[in-house]
Design an enzyme around this catalytic site. Structure first.
Site, mmCIF file in Angstrom:
data_model
loop_
_atom_site.group_PDB
_atom_site.id
_atom_site.type_symbol
_atom_site.label_atom_id
_atom_site.label_comp_id
_atom_site.label_asym_id
_atom_site.label_seq_id
_atom_site.Cartn_x
_atom_site.Cartn_y
_atom_site.Cartn_z
ATOM 1 N N ASP A 54 30.076 -3.493 8.565
ATOM 2 C CA ASP A 54 30.298 -2.400 7.609
ATOM 3 C C ASP A 54 30.472 -1.083 8.369
ATOM 4 O O ASP A 54 31.399 -0.307 8.104
ATOM 5 C CB ASP A 54 29.113 -2.308 6.639
ATOM 6 N N LYS A 58 23.651 -7.449 18.610
ATOM 7 C CA LYS A 58 22.725 -6.620 19.395
ATOM 8 C C LYS A 58 21.654 -7.566 19.908
ATOM 9 O O LYS A 58 20.466 -7.421 19.631
ATOM 10 C CB LYS A 58 22.144 -5.499 18.513
ATOM 11 N N ASP A 112 26.677 -1.192 20.220
ATOM 12 C CA ASP A 112 26.860 0.189 20.715
ATOM 13 C C ASP A 112 28.109 0.273 21.581
ATOM 14 O O ASP A 112 28.901 1.223 21.493
ATOM 15 C CB ASP A 112 25.614 0.689 21.446
ATOM 16 N N TYR A 169 0.818 -1.227 0.000
ATOM 17 C CA TYR A 169 0.000 0.000 0.000
ATOM 18 C C TYR A 169 0.845 1.267 0.000
ATOM 19 O O TYR A 169 0.651 2.159 0.826
ATOM 20 C CB TYR A 169 -0.946 0.030 1.215
ATOM 21 N N ASP A 196 34.151 1.298 9.060
ATOM 22 C CA ASP A 196 34.359 2.731 8.804
ATOM 23 C C ASP A 196 34.944 3.419 10.047
ATOM 24 O O ASP A 196 35.846 4.253 9.941
ATOM 25 C CB ASP A 196 33.047 3.422 8.423
HETATM 26 N N1 GGG Z 1 34.443 0.401 -2.722
HETATM 27 C C1 GGG Z 1 33.306 0.118 -1.990
HETATM 28 C C2 GGG Z 1 32.105 0.907 -2.339
HETATM 29 O O1 GGG Z 1 31.975 1.485 -3.392
HETATM 30 N N2 GGG Z 1 31.206 0.919 -1.406
HETATM 31 C C3 GGG Z 1 29.961 1.583 -1.568
HETATM 32 C C4 GGG Z 1 28.969 1.135 -0.559
HETATM 33 O O2 GGG Z 1 28.062 1.849 -0.268
HETATM 34 N N3 GGG Z 1 29.126 -0.070 -0.028
HETATM 35 C C5 GGG Z 1 28.282 -0.605 0.929
HETATM 36 C C6 GGG Z 1 28.802 -1.879 1.451
HETATM 37 O O3 GGG Z 1 29.902 -2.318 1.138
HETATM 38 O O4 GGG Z 1 28.080 -2.481 2.228
#
Ligand code: GGG
Length: 356
Positions: free
Chosen positions: A247, A190, A223, A146, A251
């Protein structure tokens, strides 16, 4: 004579800039290694291809890649195309179709690199994140009912199989045993909030851990792990986590060790039936695209991981050593590391060292 077939997808944004440097390094190391040869095919897929054809890659794209020894990948993402379209159209199908279940993401505070965390020096931070790479929160399972009405209903499900969960956890333990050193594996979940999938993950972690009594184990909520990665990054050794959590954590680990521009990633098909894929962790970075500001070292470290995967450990060691020397010398660094060098100058510096 070792010959490897390589599919190169430079992709979007800074992808072509960093891949060009990765290829220069690969060519240089091949010339220096008696008989090592890479048969490279470039695939012009990504967001420009999407603008022309309505697809991120051709319908038979995965089939065309499937016989290569490896894929070297740049980045995906475009300011004018929704992120879920670009990611779901190229990178994620590749990881799933080629069963690249084991994603390995090292994060090391290298000599010559400053951490934004006060008081951390070279060698203090040295961890490897094992990311489950084909299921979990990234599984394309769900739907939308919907749409656009007051009853709009959206379901996005996580998928955690015993095979997938056990495989990534066991890979992390096996790696920890090979790596030696701290001999510690930290599992991140988690499970207080996600009482099905993450409790299951914790159970599998405990089961697998029982096979590795020599390895110290730890289970953290995500966390807490995010907080500890920033305040005590030196406590981590090997981390294993689901697709989404790992992921995000990778970072954090990358910036704690100086820059996203230094973080490589290997997406491994454990059975070696299909090509594994090697890429920088960073994305397309539109803000610096076309300005020769991108740091190519993440891609160059990914090239070293690929050489290692092929068993070309001597070539891999030489690439790593040259890249580390560039970092340590500190004369040829891109802006993310406080330097003024261009992407190409950093690539040239690595190549120059390889050529002796
Ligand atoms: N070189 C990796 C790339 O381009 N990553 C873009 C991205 O958003 N990746 C998400 C992921 O690897 O989970």
């Amino acid at each position: 004579m070792p010959e490897y077939s390589l599919a190169v997808i430079a992709g979007d944004g800074i992808g072509p800039e960093v891949i060009a440097e990765g290829r220069k390094v690969l060519d240089a190391v091949a010339v220096q290694s008696d008989g090592l040869f890479f048969r490279v095919t470039e695939f012009p897929w990504g967001s420009d291809y999407y603008r022309e054809t309505g697809r991120m890659m051709p319908e038979d794209g995965l089939e065309r890649l499937s016989d290569y020894d490896a894929v070297l990948f740049g980045a995906v993402g475009d300011p004018d195309i929704p992120d879920h379209v670009t990611l779901q159209g190229l990178l994620l199908p590749m990881r799933r179709a080629f069963d690249q279940a084991i994603c390995i993401r090292p994060a090391v505070l290298y000599p010559g690199v400053e951490s934004p965390i006060a008081g951390k020096s070279t060698g203090d931070v040295d961890m490897v994140i094992f990311r489950e790479n084909t299921e979990g929160e990234y599984a394309p399972v769900g739907g939308r009912l919907y749409p656009g009405t007051p009853h709009e209903t959206v379901i996005q499900s996580g998928v955690f199989t015993r095979r997938g969960t056990e495989r990534i956890i066991r890979a992390a333990f096996e790696y920890s045993v090979r790596r030696g050193g701290k001999n510690k594996v930290t599992s991140v979940t988690k499970s207080n909030a996600q009482a099905f999938s993450m409790v299951f993950w914790d159970e599998v972690f405990d089961e697998v851990a029982a096979d590795y009594p020599q390895v110290e184990t730890e289970s953290l909520l995500v966390d807490r792990a995010a907080m500890d990665l920033v305040r005590w990054p030196e406590d981590f050794d090997v981390i294993v986590a689901s697709n989404l959590f790992a992921d995000i954590l990778s970072d954090i680990a990358a910036v704690v060790t100086g820059s996203m521009g230094l973080a490589p990633s290997a997406n491994i098909n454990p059975e070696r039936r299909f090509p594994s894929m090697f890429e920088p962790v960073h994305g397309a970075a539109f803000d610096i695209t076309g300005q020769s500001k991108a740091n190519p070292l993440a891609t160059i470290f990914a090239v070293a991981m690929m050489l290692d995967h092929f068993g070309e450990t001597d070539a891999a060691d030489r690439v790593n050593a040259a890249a580390l020397r560039v970092l340590n010398d500190g004369d040829t660094l891109t802006a993310d590391l406080g330097g003024t060098a261009s992407t190409q100058q950093v690539g040239d510096a690595v190549v120059g060292l390889l050529q002796g």
